[in-house]
Motif scaffolding. Structure first.
Motif, PDB file in Angstrom:
ATOM      1  N   ASP A 101       0.869  -1.171   0.000  1.00  0.00           N
ATOM      2  CA  ASP A 101       0.000   0.000   0.000  1.00  0.00           C
ATOM      3  C   ASP A 101       0.908   1.224   0.000  1.00  0.00           C
ATOM      4  OD1 ASP A 101      -2.619   1.336   0.301  1.00  0.00           O
ATOM      5  OD2 ASP A 101      -1.769   2.003   2.199  1.00  0.00           O
ATOM      6  N   GLU A 145      -1.225  -1.029  -5.877  1.00  0.00           N
ATOM      7  CA  GLU A 145      -2.440  -0.377  -6.337  1.00  0.00           C
ATOM      8  C   GLU A 145      -2.114   0.574  -7.475  1.00  0.00           C
ATOM      9  OE1 GLU A 145      -6.418   1.360  -4.088  1.00  0.00           O
ATOM     10  OE2 GLU A 145      -4.448   1.683  -3.208  1.00  0.00           O
ATOM     11  N   ASP A 146      -2.883   0.528  -8.538  1.00  0.00           N
ATOM     12  CA  ASP A 146      -2.662   1.357  -9.717  1.00  0.00           C
ATOM     13  C   ASP A 146      -3.340   2.704  -9.511  1.00  0.00           C
ATOM     14  OD1 ASP A 146      -1.995   2.268 -12.209  1.00  0.00           O
ATOM     15  OD2 ASP A 146      -3.623   1.222 -13.232  1.00  0.00           O
ATOM     16  N   LYS A 166      -0.785  -5.088 -10.766  1.00  0.00           N
ATOM     17  CA  LYS A 166      -1.350  -3.803 -10.348  1.00  0.00           C
ATOM     18  C   LYS A 166      -2.874  -3.938 -10.325  1.00  0.00           C
ATOM     19  CE  LYS A 166       0.842  -1.250 -13.448  1.00  0.00           C
ATOM     20  NZ  LYS A 166       1.331  -0.026 -14.141  1.00  0.00           N
ATOM     21  N   ILE A 167      -3.466  -3.697  -9.159  1.00  0.00           N
ATOM     22  CA  ILE A 167      -4.913  -3.817  -9.041  1.00  0.00           C
ATOM     23  C   ILE A 167      -5.568  -2.495  -9.395  1.00  0.00           C
ATOM     24  CG2 ILE A 167      -4.613  -5.522  -7.207  1.00  0.00           C
ATOM     25  CD1 ILE A 167      -5.825  -3.379  -5.300  1.00  0.00           C
ATOM     26  N   ARG A 215      -7.542   0.956  -9.422  1.00  0.00           N
ATOM     27  CA  ARG A 215      -7.464   2.052  -8.450  1.00  0.00           C
ATOM     28  C   ARG A 215      -8.759   2.252  -7.668  1.00  0.00           C
ATOM     29  NH1 ARG A 215      -6.742   6.453 -13.136  1.00  0.00           N
ATOM     30  NH2 ARG A 215      -5.144   4.898 -13.551  1.00  0.00           N
ATOM     31  N   GLU A 217     -10.540  -0.239  -6.334  1.00  0.00           N
ATOM     32  CA  GLU A 217     -10.739  -1.328  -5.372  1.00  0.00           C
ATOM     33  C   GLU A 217     -10.788  -0.718  -3.962  1.00  0.00           C
ATOM     34  OE1 GLU A 217     -11.430  -5.315  -4.805  1.00  0.00           O
ATOM     35  OE2 GLU A 217     -10.768  -4.485  -6.722  1.00  0.00           O
ATOM     36  N   THR A 225      -9.773  -0.908  -0.986  1.00  0.00           N
ATOM     37  CA  THR A 225      -8.818  -1.579  -0.092  1.00  0.00           C
ATOM     38  C   THR A 225      -8.813  -1.012   1.322  1.00  0.00           C
ATOM     39  OG1 THR A 225      -7.078  -0.098  -0.917  1.00  0.00           O
ATOM     40  CG2 THR A 225      -7.287  -2.253  -1.975  1.00  0.00           C
ATOM     41  N   VAL A 245      -4.843  -5.404  -0.963  1.00  0.00           N
ATOM     42  CA  VAL A 245      -4.168  -5.270  -2.257  1.00  0.00           C
ATOM     43  C   VAL A 245      -3.661  -6.633  -2.701  1.00  0.00           C
ATOM     44  CG1 VAL A 245      -2.109  -4.347  -3.407  1.00  0.00           C
ATOM     45  CG2 VAL A 245      -3.523  -2.844  -2.001  1.00  0.00           C
ATOM     46  N   SER A 258      -8.496   9.348  -7.441  1.00  0.00           N
ATOM     47  CA  SER A 258      -8.395   7.985  -6.923  1.00  0.00           C
ATOM     48  C   SER A 258      -9.370   7.779  -5.793  1.00  0.00           C
ATOM     49  CB  SER A 258      -6.969   7.725  -6.433  1.00  0.00           C
ATOM     50  OG  SER A 258      -6.909   6.499  -5.765  1.00  0.00           O
ATOM     51  N   GLY A 280      -9.622   5.230  -4.004  1.00  0.00           N
ATOM     52  CA  GLY A 280      -8.980   4.543  -2.886  1.00  0.00           C
ATOM     53  C   GLY A 280      -7.870   5.331  -2.248  1.00  0.00           C
ATOM     54  N   THR A 291      -6.230   5.298   1.465  1.00  0.00           N
ATOM     55  CA  THR A 291      -5.485   4.136   1.922  1.00  0.00           C
ATOM     56  C   THR A 291      -4.064   4.503   2.297  1.00  0.00           C
ATOM     57  OG1 THR A 291      -6.728   2.780   0.416  1.00  0.00           O
ATOM     58  CG2 THR A 291      -4.718   1.827   1.276  1.00  0.00           C
TER      59      THR A 291
END
Length: 222
Positions: free
Chosen positions: A11, A95-96, A136-137, A139, A141, A143, A183, A212, A214, A217
């Motif tokens: 993260d 994280e993207d 890369k997950i 953005r 998500e 988390t 993540v 973003s 997320g 985070t």
């Protein structure tokens, strides 16, 4: 590099440069902020020099060198950390985030100081070079909102809330470590044994937009 069965979720933040899913927190050196006094001095000296003069050319060179020192220190930090993570882990998830979007917010200076795009780019080419998996997950998500223990999405939290308790299962979370665990889970990383290939699971496509969702985070307050 020798194969390993370790995988890690990262993260990326601002107060902490990175928080890992194993609980490790890596401080943010804040190279630009630490050098601000020196940079302001060199810019002030430049502004006082007569345009077209030899002294102004020398002052301009001094400004460029001061900025180069900051960039070099940041790059070296990124190199050392990315090499460490790549050498220790077969699979890495990040994280993207939309750096361009964040750069238009009040956190712009902290975003540029952290240089997260450069760091992720280093992870990417080193993962390819050494046979590691980098995922890369999306953005968006959630988390920072999801309980990693039971999967309940508990809703957004203000940035000053660094610890929270899941209303569903009662698990007490460190906000940033919980996000790093999510993540890793969202990336679908898994390893069956030391030396086995790490294969990311399917990751749903995420819609694109500036900013973003997320962003709270992982200590992302300036």
């Amino acid at each position: 590099m020798p194969a390993t069965d370790r995988t890690i979720g990262i993260d990326l933040g601002l107060t902490h440069f990175a928080v890992l899913s194993d609980g490790e927190k890596i401080g943010s050196p804040r190279f630009l902020r630490r050098a601000e006094k020196k940079l302001k001095k060199t810019h002030k000296e430049l502004s006082r020099k007569q345009k077209g003069s030899r002294n102004r050319a020398k002052a301009r060179l001094k400004v460029a060198r001061a900025h180069a020192e900051v960039a070099d220190a940041r790059r070296e930090f990124h190199h050392q950390l990315s090499t460490k993570l790549i050498s220790e882990n077969q699979g890495i998830a990040v994280e993207d985030l939309s750096v361009a979007g964040l750069a238009r917010t009040r956190l712009a200076k902290s975003v540029h100081d952290a240089g997260r795009s450069q760091f992720v780019a280093m992870l990417e080419y080193k993962a390819e070079r050494y046979g590691r998996t980098l995922v890369k997950i999306g953005r968006f998500e959630p988390t920072s909102q999801t309980c990693h223990a039971c999967g309940t999405v508990d809703g957004p939290k203000p940035l000053d809330v660094r610890e929270w308790t899941c209303a569903a299962c009662g698990t007490v979370h460190d906000r940033d470590i919980n996000a790093a665990l999510n993540v890793k889970t969202a990336a679908g990383l898994a390893a069956s044994a030391c030396g086995a290939p790490v294969r990311p699971g399917a990751i749903p496509a995420q819609r694109e937009e500036a900013g973003s969702h997320g962003f709270p985070t992982g200590n992302r307050a300036a």
